[in-house]
Design a protein around this motif. Structure first.
Motif, mmCIF file in Angstrom:
data_model
loop_
_atom_site.group_PDB
_atom_site.id
_atom_site.type_symbol
_atom_site.label_atom_id
_atom_site.label_comp_id
_atom_site.label_asym_id
_atom_site.label_seq_id
_atom_site.Cartn_x
_atom_site.Cartn_y
_atom_site.Cartn_z
ATOM 1 N N GLN A 40 -6.283 6.871 -6.476
ATOM 2 C CA GLN A 40 -5.684 7.143 -5.176
ATOM 3 C C GLN A 40 -6.814 7.319 -4.176
ATOM 4 O O GLN A 40 -7.599 8.255 -4.289
ATOM 5 C CB GLN A 40 -4.828 8.419 -5.196
ATOM 6 C CG GLN A 40 -3.435 8.225 -5.708
ATOM 7 C CD GLN A 40 -3.371 7.960 -7.192
ATOM 8 O OE1 GLN A 40 -4.139 8.507 -7.956
ATOM 9 N NE2 GLN A 40 -2.444 7.118 -7.613
ATOM 10 N N VAL A 41 -6.855 6.404 -3.215
ATOM 11 C CA VAL A 41 -7.923 6.487 -2.226
ATOM 12 C C VAL A 41 -7.486 5.789 -0.942
ATOM 13 O O VAL A 41 -6.757 4.795 -0.988
ATOM 14 C CB VAL A 41 -9.239 5.871 -2.769
ATOM 15 C CG1 VAL A 41 -9.123 4.380 -2.979
ATOM 16 C CG2 VAL A 41 -10.421 6.194 -1.880
ATOM 17 N N VAL A 42 -7.883 6.354 0.170
ATOM 18 C CA VAL A 42 -7.768 5.703 1.473
ATOM 19 C C VAL A 42 -9.176 5.755 2.051
ATOM 20 O O VAL A 42 -9.692 6.831 2.319
ATOM 21 C CB VAL A 42 -6.763 6.417 2.407
ATOM 22 C CG1 VAL A 42 -6.750 5.764 3.777
ATOM 23 C CG2 VAL A 42 -5.371 6.417 1.789
ATOM 24 N N GLN A 112 9.369 0.939 -12.517
ATOM 25 C CA GLN A 112 7.975 1.373 -12.687
ATOM 26 C C GLN A 112 7.067 0.421 -11.922
ATOM 27 O O GLN A 112 7.193 -0.786 -12.023
ATOM 28 C CB GLN A 112 7.610 1.364 -14.174
ATOM 29 C CG GLN A 112 6.172 1.751 -14.458
ATOM 30 C CD GLN A 112 5.832 3.176 -14.041
ATOM 31 O OE1 GLN A 112 6.647 4.071 -14.129
ATOM 32 N NE2 GLN A 112 4.620 3.377 -13.568
ATOM 33 N N GLN A 113 6.159 0.976 -11.143
ATOM 34 C CA GLN A 113 5.257 0.163 -10.327
ATOM 35 C C GLN A 113 3.904 0.023 -11.016
ATOM 36 O O GLN A 113 3.401 0.978 -11.605
ATOM 37 C CB GLN A 113 5.076 0.791 -8.943
ATOM 38 C CG GLN A 113 6.348 0.852 -8.135
ATOM 39 C CD GLN A 113 6.944 -0.524 -7.920
ATOM 40 O OE1 GLN A 113 6.252 -1.469 -7.600
ATOM 41 N NE2 GLN A 113 8.246 -0.630 -8.102
ATOM 42 N N PRO A 114 3.279 -1.161 -10.891
ATOM 43 C CA PRO A 114 1.980 -1.381 -11.530
ATOM 44 C C PRO A 114 0.803 -0.834 -10.732
ATOM 45 O O PRO A 114 -0.295 -0.698 -11.251
ATOM 46 C CB PRO A 114 1.901 -2.903 -11.615
ATOM 47 C CG PRO A 114 2.693 -3.372 -10.431
ATOM 48 C CD PRO A 114 3.818 -2.376 -10.287
ATOM 49 N N GLY A 115 1.008 -0.541 -9.460
ATOM 50 C CA GLY A 115 -0.063 -0.068 -8.590
ATOM 51 C C GLY A 115 -0.111 -0.892 -7.320
ATOM 52 O O GLY A 115 0.519 -1.951 -7.213
ATOM 53 N N PHE A 116 -0.872 -0.400 -6.347
ATOM 54 C CA PHE A 116 -0.936 -1.030 -5.034
ATOM 55 C C PHE A 116 -2.373 -1.078 -4.536
ATOM 56 O O PHE A 116 -3.117 -0.107 -4.662
ATOM 57 C CB PHE A 116 -0.113 -0.238 -4.002
ATOM 58 C CG PHE A 116 1.341 -0.101 -4.366
ATOM 59 C CD1 PHE A 116 2.273 -1.013 -3.896
ATOM 60 C CD2 PHE A 116 1.770 0.933 -5.175
ATOM 61 C CE1 PHE A 116 3.614 -0.893 -4.230
ATOM 62 C CE2 PHE A 116 3.110 1.063 -5.514
ATOM 63 C CZ PHE A 116 4.027 0.146 -5.044
ATOM 64 N N VAL A 117 -2.724 -2.209 -3.956
ATOM 65 C CA VAL A 117 -3.963 -2.347 -3.207
ATOM 66 C C VAL A 117 -3.535 -2.780 -1.811
ATOM 67 O O VAL A 117 -2.928 -3.845 -1.642
ATOM 68 C CB VAL A 117 -4.923 -3.378 -3.832
ATOM 69 C CG1 VAL A 117 -6.158 -3.563 -2.951
ATOM 70 C CG2 VAL A 117 -5.316 -2.939 -5.242
ATOM 71 N N VAL A 118 -3.822 -1.946 -0.814
ATOM 72 C CA VAL A 118 -3.386 -2.176 0.557
ATOM 73 C C VAL A 118 -4.623 -2.364 1.428
ATOM 74 O O VAL A 118 -5.587 -1.602 1.303
ATOM 75 C CB VAL A 118 -2.565 -0.972 1.080
ATOM 76 C CG1 VAL A 118 -2.147 -1.181 2.522
ATOM 77 C CG2 VAL A 118 -1.368 -0.700 0.185
ATOM 78 N N VAL A 119 -4.590 -3.366 2.298
ATOM 79 C CA VAL A 119 -5.684 -3.575 3.246
ATOM 80 C C VAL A 119 -5.107 -3.583 4.656
ATOM 81 O O VAL A 119 -4.229 -4.389 4.968
ATOM 82 C CB VAL A 119 -6.447 -4.888 2.975
ATOM 83 C CG1 VAL A 119 -7.510 -5.126 4.043
ATOM 84 C CG2 VAL A 119 -7.074 -4.866 1.585
ATOM 85 N N PHE A 155 -2.740 3.827 -6.029
ATOM 86 C CA PHE A 155 -2.471 3.407 -4.651
ATOM 87 C C PHE A 155 -3.789 3.499 -3.907
ATOM 88 O O PHE A 155 -4.272 4.588 -3.602
ATOM 89 C CB PHE A 155 -1.419 4.310 -3.993
ATOM 90 C CG PHE A 155 -0.974 3.840 -2.634
ATOM 91 C CD1 PHE A 155 0.187 3.104 -2.491
ATOM 92 C CD2 PHE A 155 -1.711 4.141 -1.492
ATOM 93 C CE1 PHE A 155 0.607 2.676 -1.229
ATOM 94 C CE2 PHE A 155 -1.307 3.719 -0.238
ATOM 95 C CZ PHE A 155 -0.140 2.990 -0.115
ATOM 96 N N ARG A 156 -4.366 2.334 -3.657
ATOM 97 C CA ARG A 156 -5.664 2.271 -2.971
ATOM 98 C C ARG A 156 -5.476 1.556 -1.645
ATOM 99 O O ARG A 156 -4.970 0.439 -1.611
ATOM 100 C CB ARG A 156 -6.669 1.537 -3.839
ATOM 101 C CG ARG A 156 -6.949 2.251 -5.160
ATOM 102 C CD ARG A 156 -7.823 1.380 -6.048
ATOM 103 N NE ARG A 156 -8.147 2.031 -7.297
ATOM 104 C CZ ARG A 156 -7.531 1.769 -8.453
ATOM 105 N NH1 ARG A 156 -6.560 0.863 -8.518
ATOM 106 N NH2 ARG A 156 -7.898 2.392 -9.557
ATOM 107 N N CYS A 157 -5.894 2.211 -0.579
ATOM 108 C CA CYS A 157 -5.769 1.637 0.766
ATOM 109 C C CYS A 157 -7.153 1.531 1.382
ATOM 110 O O CYS A 157 -7.920 2.503 1.394
ATOM 111 C CB CYS A 157 -4.870 2.524 1.622
ATOM 112 S SG CYS A 157 -4.695 1.939 3.325
ATOM 113 N N PHE A 158 -7.445 0.348 1.891
ATOM 114 C CA PHE A 158 -8.729 0.093 2.536
ATOM 115 C C PHE A 158 -8.461 -0.304 3.977
ATOM 116 O O PHE A 158 -7.484 -0.987 4.258
ATOM 117 C CB PHE A 158 -9.468 -1.055 1.820
ATOM 118 C CG PHE A 158 -9.710 -0.760 0.370
ATOM 119 C CD1 PHE A 158 -10.858 -0.110 -0.033
ATOM 120 C CD2 PHE A 158 -8.756 -1.100 -0.587
ATOM 121 C CE1 PHE A 158 -11.086 0.173 -1.358
ATOM 122 C CE2 PHE A 158 -8.971 -0.811 -1.922
ATOM 123 C CZ PHE A 158 -10.144 -0.168 -2.313
#
Length: 162
Positions: A40-42, A112-119, A155-158
């Motif tokens: 988990q990171v923004v 069930q969610q596998p995960g997210f990469v958000v840009v 959940f990773r947001c860049f």
């Protein structure tokens, strides 16, 4: 590849360069890109390249969501563009509470969610999209990351600035 159905529509994999371009090639560096980051990171995109993040998300089976905000000037325009880019449901209220809701609860209830990469690429720096609005937007994504942490989902947001 598993994809979530949200209101009978799959979440699409977004490519920043062209919607029909093939996914970027996987390299040894991109294979381990996400494993070297907290789940988990923004954070600022800094040393990461969007195609590498997309390849890493695809390789790990995670959703990749991309929004280029370079040509917007206001909070309303940003929320509209994010809603379109992420294919949020029609009831999306175009405010930060509604954005949080759309990024969390309906998706968690679906399966069930596998995960997210958000840009969030090229956040504007304008009088109507000032530091306060930018911080509120990023706080919304941090709150979503915290929600997904409770679910055990990455959940990773860049983000970057113009």
């Amino acid at each position: 590849s598993r994809r979530l159905l949200l209101h009978r529509r799959p979440l699409r994999q977004f490519c920043p360069h062209h919607p029909l371009s093939p996914p970027p090639a996987m390299t040894a560096d991109t294979a381990h890109l996400l494993s070297n980051l907290p789940p988990q990171v923004v954070q600022s995109i800094r040393a990461f390249r969007v195609p590498d993040l997309q390849a890493a998300a695809q390789a790990s089976g995670q959703h990749f969501l991309y929004a280029n905000l370079a040509h917007i000037d206001t909070k309303a325009e940003a929320l509209e563009l994010i809603g379109q880019a992420f294919h949020l449901p029609a009831y999306f209220g175009k405010n930060f509470d509604a954005l949080y809701d759309c990024l969390t609860t309906p998706l968690a209830r679906a399966c069930q969610q596998p995960g997210f990469v958000v840009v969030l690429d090229q956040l504007p720096v304008t009088a109507k999209f000032d530091k306060t609005v930018r911080e509120q937007l990023l706080d919304c994504f941090q709150d979503a990351a915290d929600f997904w942490a409770e679910q055990g989902v990455a959940f990773r947001c860049f983000y970057s600035f113009v």
